[in-house]
Write a protein that holds these residues in place. Sequence first.
Motif, PDB file in Angstrom:
ATOM      1  N   SER A 143       0.977  -1.168   0.073  1.00 37.56           N
ATOM      2  CA  SER A 143      -0.114  -0.128   0.054  1.00 37.56           C
ATOM      3  C   SER A 143       0.884   1.364  -0.088  1.00 37.56           C
ATOM      4  CB  SER A 143      -0.822  -0.095   1.246  1.00 37.56           C
ATOM      5  OG  SER A 143      -0.253  -0.045   2.509  1.00 37.56           O
ATOM      6  N   ARG A 144       2.167   1.012  -0.265  1.00 41.83           N
ATOM      7  CA  ARG A 144       2.995   2.371  -0.360  1.00 41.83           C
ATOM      8  C   ARG A 144       3.820   2.364  -1.667  1.00 41.83           C
ATOM      9  NH1 ARG A 144       8.297   2.713   3.502  1.00 41.83           N
ATOM     10  NH2 ARG A 144       8.918   4.914   3.151  1.00 41.83           N
ATOM     11  N   GLY A 197      -4.512   0.788  -4.712  1.00 49.93           N
ATOM     12  CA  GLY A 197      -4.890   0.436  -3.296  1.00 49.93           C
ATOM     13  C   GLY A 197      -3.614   1.042  -2.356  1.00 49.93           C
ATOM     14  N   VAL A 198      -2.972   2.103  -2.927  1.00 50.65           N
ATOM     15  CA  VAL A 198      -2.034   2.743  -2.274  1.00 50.65           C
ATOM     16  C   VAL A 198      -2.514   3.707  -1.181  1.00 50.65           C
ATOM     17  CG1 VAL A 198      -0.140   4.537  -2.502  1.00 50.65           C
ATOM     18  CG2 VAL A 198      -0.408   2.673  -4.252  1.00 50.65           C
ATOM     19  N   ARG A 199      -2.109   3.863  -0.083  1.00 50.99           N
ATOM     20  CA  ARG A 199      -2.277   4.528   0.928  1.00 50.99           C
ATOM     21  C   ARG A 199      -1.332   5.390   1.517  1.00 50.99           C
ATOM     22  NH1 ARG A 199      -6.456   3.945  -1.248  1.00 50.99           N
ATOM     23  NH2 ARG A 199      -8.124   2.496  -0.485  1.00 50.99           N
ATOM     24  N   THR A 255      -6.259   8.618   1.752  1.00 51.08           N
ATOM     25  CA  THR A 255      -6.814   8.644   0.503  1.00 51.08           C
ATOM     26  C   THR A 255      -7.129  10.034  -0.079  1.00 51.08           C
ATOM     27  OG1 THR A 255      -8.015   6.643   1.005  1.00 51.08           O
ATOM     28  CG2 THR A 255      -8.689   7.789  -0.896  1.00 51.08           C
TER      29      THR A 255
END
Length: 180
Positions: free
Chosen positions: A97-98, A131-133, A173
């Motif tokens: 997620s990075r 899905g990157v946070r 987000t």
Amino acid sequence: MPTTPAPPPPPPPFTTARLDALPLDPAYAGEMADVLADPALYRFTGGEPPAPDALRARYERQRAGSPDAGERWWNWVLRVREEGALAGYVQATVRGSRAEIAWVIGTPWQGRGYAGEAAKGLAAHLASAGGVRELLAHIHPDHAASEAVARAAGLRPTEAWEDGERRWTATGTPTSAPAP
């Protein structure tokens, strides 16, 4: 008989109000070599303008994907929709997620807000499609324009440094999504 693994699928394209982010393809190397030809683009990052053949070889390696199965290399060239011309690129190295992100806009297109628009669109796209946070970028402390782009994408400076560049991060987000 051993088989060569298939290259990973290209990242999905995305758009912003004025830009089309197209998945990297070696066929763009000739035009992108012209976009990246100004030595001033390398003032803060080092290096020099790439020759078309060297750029094509780099694009082929990037498109083949990371040798690390836990890492995705997502790269897009940026087309200014109104002109139909390529003007730069954005990229992301995604691990879970990075994502570590970067952007370059060719000198003739600078000063028009394209870099901020592209980075903001990239951040939103990575959150929705990848899905990157958490976002991460490294910026030379004297590169005020890149700092402004990072702020536009929601990143903030940290106290961490790597190779003379300040780490910028954002978590969560993004509040705006890319244009359809």
